[in-house]
Design a protein around this motif. Sequence first.
Motif, PDB file in Angstrom:
ATOM      1  N   HIS A  79      71.676  85.422 -15.363  1.00 53.57           N
ATOM      2  CA  HIS A  79      72.124  85.964 -16.653  1.00 53.57           C
ATOM      3  C   HIS A  79      73.040  84.986 -17.382  1.00 53.57           C
ATOM      4  N   VAL A  80      73.968  84.354 -16.674  1.00 52.66           N
ATOM      5  CA  VAL A  80      74.877  83.431 -17.352  1.00 52.66           C
ATOM      6  C   VAL A  80      74.126  82.189 -17.825  1.00 52.66           C
ATOM      7  N   VAL A  81      73.165  81.716 -17.031  1.00 51.44           N
ATOM      8  CA  VAL A  81      72.365  80.571 -17.462  1.00 51.44           C
ATOM      9  C   VAL A  81      71.572  80.920 -18.719  1.00 51.44           C
ATOM     10  N   ASP A  82      70.958  82.099 -18.734  1.00 49.28           N
ATOM     11  CA  ASP A  82      70.178  82.517 -19.901  1.00 49.28           C
ATOM     12  C   ASP A  82      71.061  82.622 -21.139  1.00 49.28           C
ATOM     13  N   ALA A  83      72.238  83.222 -20.984  1.00 50.99           N
ATOM     14  CA  ALA A  83      73.131  83.399 -22.131  1.00 50.99           C
ATOM     15  C   ALA A  83      73.573  82.053 -22.696  1.00 50.99           C
ATOM     16  N   ALA A  96      74.826  75.438 -19.310  1.00 45.49           N
ATOM     17  CA  ALA A  96      73.647  76.107 -18.755  1.00 45.49           C
ATOM     18  C   ALA A  96      72.870  75.155 -17.852  1.00 45.49           C
ATOM     19  N   ASP A  97      72.719  73.912 -18.292  1.00 46.52           N
ATOM     20  CA  ASP A  97      72.021  72.897 -17.504  1.00 46.52           C
ATOM     21  C   ASP A  97      72.716  72.694 -16.156  1.00 46.52           C
ATOM     22  N   ALA A  98      74.034  72.552 -16.192  1.00 45.87           N
ATOM     23  CA  ALA A  98      74.784  72.305 -14.959  1.00 45.87           C
ATOM     24  C   ALA A  98      74.709  73.502 -14.001  1.00 45.87           C
ATOM     25  N   LEU A  99      74.888  74.713 -14.529  1.00 45.37           N
ATOM     26  CA  LEU A  99      74.844  75.903 -13.674  1.00 45.37           C
ATOM     27  C   LEU A  99      73.425  76.156 -13.160  1.00 45.37           C
ATOM     28  N   LEU A 100      72.428  75.825 -13.958  1.00 42.37           N
ATOM     29  CA  LEU A 100      71.049  75.949 -13.494  1.00 42.37           C
ATOM     30  C   LEU A 100      70.804  75.069 -12.276  1.00 42.37           C
ATOM     31  N   ARG A 101      71.295  73.837 -12.318  1.00 41.17           N
ATOM     32  CA  ARG A 101      71.105  72.929 -11.187  1.00 41.17           C
ATOM     33  C   ARG A 101      71.842  73.437  -9.945  1.00 41.17           C
ATOM     34  N   ALA A 149      72.633  64.587 -12.858  1.00 43.10           N
ATOM     35  CA  ALA A 149      72.866  65.916 -13.405  1.00 43.10           C
ATOM     36  C   ALA A 149      74.211  65.977 -14.117  1.00 43.10           C
ATOM     37  N   PRO A 150      74.331  66.839 -15.138  1.00 44.47           N
ATOM     38  CA  PRO A 150      75.604  66.975 -15.848  1.00 44.47           C
ATOM     39  C   PRO A 150      76.694  67.523 -14.946  1.00 44.47           C
ATOM     40  N   SER A 151      77.926  67.218 -15.289  1.00 45.75           N
ATOM     41  CA  SER A 151      79.053  67.716 -14.496  1.00 45.75           C
ATOM     42  C   SER A 151      79.111  69.233 -14.563  1.00 45.75           C
ATOM     43  N   ALA A 152      79.270  69.867 -13.430  1.00 40.38           N
ATOM     44  CA  ALA A 152      79.303  71.326 -13.383  1.00 40.38           C
ATOM     45  C   ALA A 152      80.650  71.838 -13.856  1.00 40.38           C
ATOM     46  N   PRO A 153      80.684  72.914 -14.655  1.00 42.88           N
ATOM     47  CA  PRO A 153      81.953  73.470 -15.128  1.00 42.88           C
ATOM     48  C   PRO A 153      82.705  74.212 -14.036  1.00 42.88           C
ATOM     49  N   LEU A 154      82.010  74.644 -12.981  1.00 40.13           N
ATOM     50  CA  LEU A 154      82.616  75.354 -11.861  1.00 40.13           C
ATOM     51  C   LEU A 154      82.108  74.739 -10.558  1.00 40.13           C
ATOM     52  N   THR A 177      62.612  76.112 -18.076  1.00 41.64           N
ATOM     53  CA  THR A 177      62.066  75.828 -19.396  1.00 41.64           C
ATOM     54  C   THR A 177      62.924  76.439 -20.487  1.00 41.64           C
ATOM     55  N   GLU A 178      63.513  77.604 -20.225  1.00 43.06           N
ATOM     56  CA  GLU A 178      64.394  78.230 -21.214  1.00 43.06           C
ATOM     57  C   GLU A 178      65.614  77.345 -21.486  1.00 43.06           C
ATOM     58  N   VAL A 179      66.157  76.726 -20.444  1.00 38.04           N
ATOM     59  CA  VAL A 179      67.279  75.802 -20.652  1.00 38.04           C
ATOM     60  C   VAL A 179      66.796  74.556 -21.397  1.00 38.04           C
ATOM     61  N   ALA A 180      65.595  74.088 -21.074  1.00 37.92           N
ATOM     62  CA  ALA A 180      65.035  72.941 -21.807  1.00 37.92           C
ATOM     63  C   ALA A 180      64.870  73.271 -23.282  1.00 37.92           C
ATOM     64  N   ARG A 181      64.488  74.501 -23.596  1.00 36.95           N
ATOM     65  CA  ARG A 181      64.383  74.916 -25.002  1.00 36.95           C
ATOM     66  C   ARG A 181      65.751  74.872 -25.673  1.00 36.95           C
ATOM     67  N   GLY A 182      66.791  75.259 -24.942  1.00 34.71           N
ATOM     68  CA  GLY A 182      68.136  75.145 -25.493  1.00 34.71           C
ATOM     69  C   GLY A 182      68.505  73.698 -25.770  1.00 34.71           C
ATOM     70  N   CYS A 183      68.105  72.801 -24.863  1.00 32.35           N
ATOM     71  CA  CYS A 183      68.344  71.367 -25.079  1.00 32.35           C
ATOM     72  C   CYS A 183      67.601  70.875 -26.315  1.00 32.35           C
ATOM     73  N   ALA A 184      66.364  71.342 -26.492  1.00 29.36           N
ATOM     74  CA  ALA A 184      65.585  70.945 -27.658  1.00 29.36           C
ATOM     75  C   ALA A 184      66.274  71.397 -28.941  1.00 29.36           C
ATOM     76  N   GLY A 185      66.759  72.637 -28.953  1.00 29.48           N
ATOM     77  CA  GLY A 185      67.434  73.155 -30.136  1.00 29.48           C
ATOM     78  C   GLY A 185      68.758  72.488 -30.425  1.00 29.48           C
ATOM     79  N   SER A 186      69.354  71.853 -29.420  1.00 28.08           N
ATOM     80  CA  SER A 186      70.630  71.163 -29.584  1.00 28.08           C
ATOM     81  C   SER A 186      70.461  69.653 -29.726  1.00 28.08           C
ATOM     82  N   SER A 187      69.243  69.210 -29.994  1.00 27.74           N
ATOM     83  CA  SER A 187      68.950  67.781 -30.186  1.00 27.74           C
ATOM     84  C   SER A 187      69.314  66.967 -28.948  1.00 27.74           C
ATOM     85  N   LEU A 188      68.915  67.479 -27.790  1.00 32.47           N
ATOM     86  CA  LEU A 188      69.135  66.790 -26.520  1.00 32.47           C
ATOM     87  C   LEU A 188      67.780  66.564 -25.847  1.00 32.47           C
TER      88      LEU A 188
END
Length: 298
Positions: A79-83, A96-101, A149-154, A177-188
């Motif tokens: 849920h937190v990754v999706d949000a 989201a990327d970091a927590l997903l990993r 991988a990106p630095s994890a916030p926790l 893929t949902e996180v990848a879509r977020g990256c696409a929308g954020s120009s990453l």
Amino acid sequence: KRGAPLCRDAAALLAAEQALEFWANRNNGGGRERDDARRRRRDRSPLEEDAGTAYRLFAALHHFHGRHGRVLTNGMYSHVVDALARSPNVDHVRMADALLRQFIWLYLAHNAGGDGERDPSALMRLWELRDPALSDCESRGASKLSPVAPSAPLPIPDGIQWNASDSHHFPNAIRITEVARGCAGSSLPEDAESLLALMISLSCLNGGRHRRMFRPNEVGFATVIDAYSRTHDGPNAERALQMMKGRSFRTGEALDRKALRDEMGLPLVNGANVVAYNAAIGAWARSAKGAPAGDSGG
């Protein structure tokens, strides 16, 4: 499993998980196009506010994890990754990327078998997406992209509670893929492609043991093409399209034993669809016109 015992207050855990689910989905369906416009105007959106609330709740639960048994569950992570992935805030998307990993790492550790799969150093190599974890796939033509991988916030917990009957809330290809879509929308776009490379490498891991969970589909490849299209990068959008053209996305098909196979053991066919071709064409068109970066319009 080793580590802290399970938290026995099932009612409290269920309430916390339901609260996270509420904040993850309260404004879902509000429209990514509207959030793209908000992002360009630097406005806060309901999705951004919900993501912030979900993350603060998750961080509070994380604080008690281990002190009061295993508090975190696979549903909470999902849920937190999706949000965070749906937020127009680029920092949220990176979180989201970091927590997903982390979520993937925890899944692999929980399901580790013999043959060295429990080796923490091997899991860490996969966590960082470095060459040793990709070498088997690379030898058969997989993507050679291997970003750290990106630095994890926790900090990553020693383990979480897993509800085996709740497979929808696992770190599967749909969630990645949902996180990848977020990256696409954020120009990453590079971040989106690293997640695609992650899915491919996980599909190859341990002889394809996790292929059903992580194998990317058409949407995963099209998302990377769209990500490069949004930044007007025609050459990389075309390269991603060519990667997609060599894939088979049909499951359950009768496979020709003489057919050439990709690194996941699937037949090489033209798997690109009209959406992917349109995104690649759009990338070249916007690159030629010099449209503002991040504009996904026609």
